[in-house]
Design an enzyme around this catalytic site. Sequence first.
Site, PDB file in Angstrom:
ATOM      1  N   LEU A 198       0.791  -1.177   0.061  1.00 32.74           N
ATOM      2  CA  LEU A 198       0.019  -0.057  -0.122  1.00 32.74           C
ATOM      3  C   LEU A 198       0.823   1.226  -0.102  1.00 32.74           C
ATOM      4  O   LEU A 198       0.586   2.321  -0.468  1.00 32.74           O
ATOM      5  CB  LEU A 198      -1.006   0.042   1.087  1.00 32.74           C
ATOM      6  N   GLU A 257       4.757  -8.125  10.884  1.00 34.24           N
ATOM      7  CA  GLU A 257       5.338  -9.473  11.915  1.00 34.24           C
ATOM      8  C   GLU A 257       6.181 -10.322  10.805  1.00 34.24           C
ATOM      9  O   GLU A 257       6.654 -11.137  11.404  1.00 34.24           O
ATOM     10  CB  GLU A 257       3.967  -9.932  12.158  1.00 34.24           C
TER      11      GLU A 257
END
Length: 812
Positions: A699, A774
Site C-alpha cells: 500500500l 510481523e
Amino acid sequence: MSLFESITQSEPTKKMTMDEPVESLFSKTASKLVGKPINRVDGSLKVSGQAHYSAEIHLDNKAYGVLVGATIAKGQVENIDSSSLDGIPNIIKVVTDPKHFLRNSQQGGLKKAPKQGATEIFYHGQPIAVVIAETFEAATEGAKALKVIYKDETDQAALNFTKELSNAHAVDEKKGSDKNYVQGDPEQGLADAEVTLDRFYHTPSQNSSAMEPHVTLAHWEEDKLILYTANQMLASCKQQVMDALNLNKDQVQLIAHYVGGGFGSKLGIAPESIAAAIASKELGRPILITMTRPQVMEATVRRSNTRQRIAIGCDKDGVIDTLIHDTVSSNLPGEAFFEPTALSTHYLYRGKNRRVNYEMVDMNQVLSGSMRAPGEAVGMIAVECAMDELASQLDIDPIELRRRNEPEKDPSKDIPFSSRQLIACMEQGAEQFGWSQRNAKPASQLEGDWWIGTGMAAAARGNQLQPSEARATLQIDKSKALGVKAVIETDMTDIGTGSYTVFSQVAADLLGLPIDHIEMKLGDSAFPPAAGSGGSWGAASAGSGVYLACEQLREMIAEKVGLYPDTIQLDNGQIKQVGKHDLTAIEAAKESSQAFADSTIDKISETTGVSFSENVLEEQSESEKYDFDNTESYALADVVAGYDEQKISAKGQIKPGKNGKKYRQSSFGANFAEVAVHKVTGEIRVKRMTGAFAAGRILNHKTATSQCYGGMVFGIGSALMEEVIHDKRDGRLCNHDLAEYHVPVNADVPQLDVILVEEDDPYTNPMHIKGIGETAIAGAAAAIANAVYNAVGVRVYDFPITLDKLLYEMPE
C-alpha cells in the site's frame, strides 16, 4: 452487526465474502496513489504535539488514579487499610471492587471480560486497588503508602518454569490459534532417516515495551461510559468492557484516536480501564489512570517463555522426510492462551511425517498472550536455527537446503498456496547481501579483535482476513481546491503503523481525489466496527472495508451519471468515461426491452398525436443529464451537490470466506545478517542486515519498509538481549523497566536494507495485500544466531545469546 441490523441498514452497502479470487480496482485507477511512498498524513500532528494520546486528553474536574499491585505471588487479600493514607494531602479515596476489578488483561479479539476479582492473588503485581487523588504525585505517594494485609501462599506458587515442566498439561486447542497435528509416523520416520537432528531450544518471556504505557481516562455522561484508552481493537474491547460492567452497547464508547504502540499488549482491555470506570462512577468525575512502566510489565501481558524440541529427519541430500515441533509454554492458571510456535512449521518445508504438539505449564507469573508475531517470532528461531545446523551437518548451503525442501503444496493440508515467493525472497536477498561471498567455514574470518560471521533464515507469517466495516462519505467542501472531500470512518486504530496514511491512499485512489481531500476518522467505537490493529490483518481487513465503501460510492455515482461501474474513472475531482462495457445477457435483455418500449411509445405518439414528453416522459432520467459522448468530463463536486444535503454515503463490509480454507495464505521472506563477535569478551555487534519480503501488493512503500525495519529490530532484541526475568523465590519481576529490560537502541541497530518483492495475490482480499510487519520479525533472530555460529563456531540453544553463553567455547 446483527442480521436484523444488516437488513434494516439505511446506507447502501457493498459486501464481499472472499470465496473466489477477485480483481482489484487499483490497476485501473488514474492516480495510482496506492504503493507510492508518501509521507504520513498524521506526521506533522505527531511531531508538533497536536496528536493527542489518551493521557493528554483534558476533561474538567479530572482526578488521577494510581493502581496498587499485590506484593505476593499467591494468596489472599485479607484487608486494605485506607486509614494508612490519612494525612497525605490531596488524597480523595481508595477505590477497590473485589468482584469487578480485573485480575488479568484480556486476549485480543475476545468478547468476554477477562478474569475478574481482586481478592485472590495469582501473581506478583496483580492490581488490587486504586488510589485516587487530586494530583498524580499524591496518588503515587498514596499507592506506595497503602497498607495491605495478605494471607501469603507464595511458598505454594509455581515460579520456576524448568521445575514445573513435569507438570505440563494438554492445551485447550479450541481456544488456541493453532492445533496439535500428526501426519504419518514421525518418531519412526526420525529413527529411519539417513540424517537426523534433534535439539531443544529455550526462549524467554518478553515484554512488548510500547512507548505509550497502558492508560485510560474514564468519565460518565449519565449512564453512558466513555473511555479514552490505549487499545488496539476497539470493537472487541468495547464488548469486553460491556461484559465486565454489565452494560449494553449504547452505554459504552471507546476512543483511541492515537495509540503509541502496542505490539499485542493492548489487544484487549487491561486492569486500568475497569478500575478507572469504577472509580469515575463512584466519585462522579473523570478519572485518569496511567500505568507506570513497572506496572505495565508486571500486570499487563508478556510473551510466553518456551521450550521447543525440533527434530528433523532427511536423506543424505537434505530432502526432509520427518519434521517434529513440540512446544511447552506457560501461562496463569485457568488461562487458555498458548504460544503457537509452530504456525509456520505446518507448511514451511516438505516432509510426509510431521508432528506439531503443544503443552502448557501453569505459572504464577503475569499473563502471557500475543506479542508481535505471536508464534512465528519465537517458533522460527528454533526451526531456522535447526535448518542452519542441518545445512552445516550436510555441508549444503543453507539457501540450497531450503530450496530442496520447497513444497509444491501445503504439506499438512494438501491445498495450494495462494502465492509463495520464498525462493524469490531468498534469491533477491542473497544477491543484495552478497551471500555468495560468505565464508562458509565457521571461525574463519578474524578482523582485528573481531570474528566476522554471516547467517540467514527464512521468514513466514500466516495471512488472515477478519470481518470489518467502514463508511465513506463524499460531501461538498468549498475549502478544498476541488470543492469536495471524502470522509472515511471506521473504528480501526493507528498504533504507529500508518493506518491514517494507507487508508487515505486507498480512498484517494478509488475516489479520484488528492490525499489532502481525504478526512480519515479512526479510533472511535461509534464508527463502523473493524478487526482492529493486530494479527497482521489490520490493513487488509479494515482497508478492505474502506475499499468496498469507496467502490460502492463509485457505483452509485456511475449509475447517477449513466455509466457502468467498469467504465467510470474518477480522476482529480473529475468524472470520466473510460473503455467500453460488455453487456451481460441480463443487461442486453433489459436494453432490448427498453428499446422496444421506447419504439412503442413513439408509434403511439405518432398515431394519436399525443406528446408523452410533457406527461409520462417529462421527468428526465438523472443519467440523461450527462452526455459523455460530447463532454469529456464532469466535476465530481457538481454531481455530489445534486444529492440531498449535498453528500452521499456508503458502507463497505468484508468477510473471510472459502479462500481462507481452500488456499494456504502466507507472507514470506528471508533475513540475512552479518555480525562481529569480540574474540576476548564475546560481545556481539550486528553489522548489517538485509531482509527481502513478499506480502502481496504494497500500500505504501515507505510505511511498509518502516514496518520491516521494526520487525528486524525486534529480531535483534530477541536474539541478543530481551528477557523478562522473574525471581524464582518470590515471583517479583526483576527487570521491570527499560533501564533493566534491554531493548535495541540506536547504537545496537546497524544499516538495515529492505527489499519488497513484487507480488499480487487475488485470493487474499480485494486489495490483494498481506500483512508485512510481523513477517519481518519471523526468522530475524535466527539469522543473527546463525551468523554468530558462523563467526565463532558456537551454537546457542538458550536465548537470548549473551556473551556468557559464548565465552567458554570461543575459538582460540
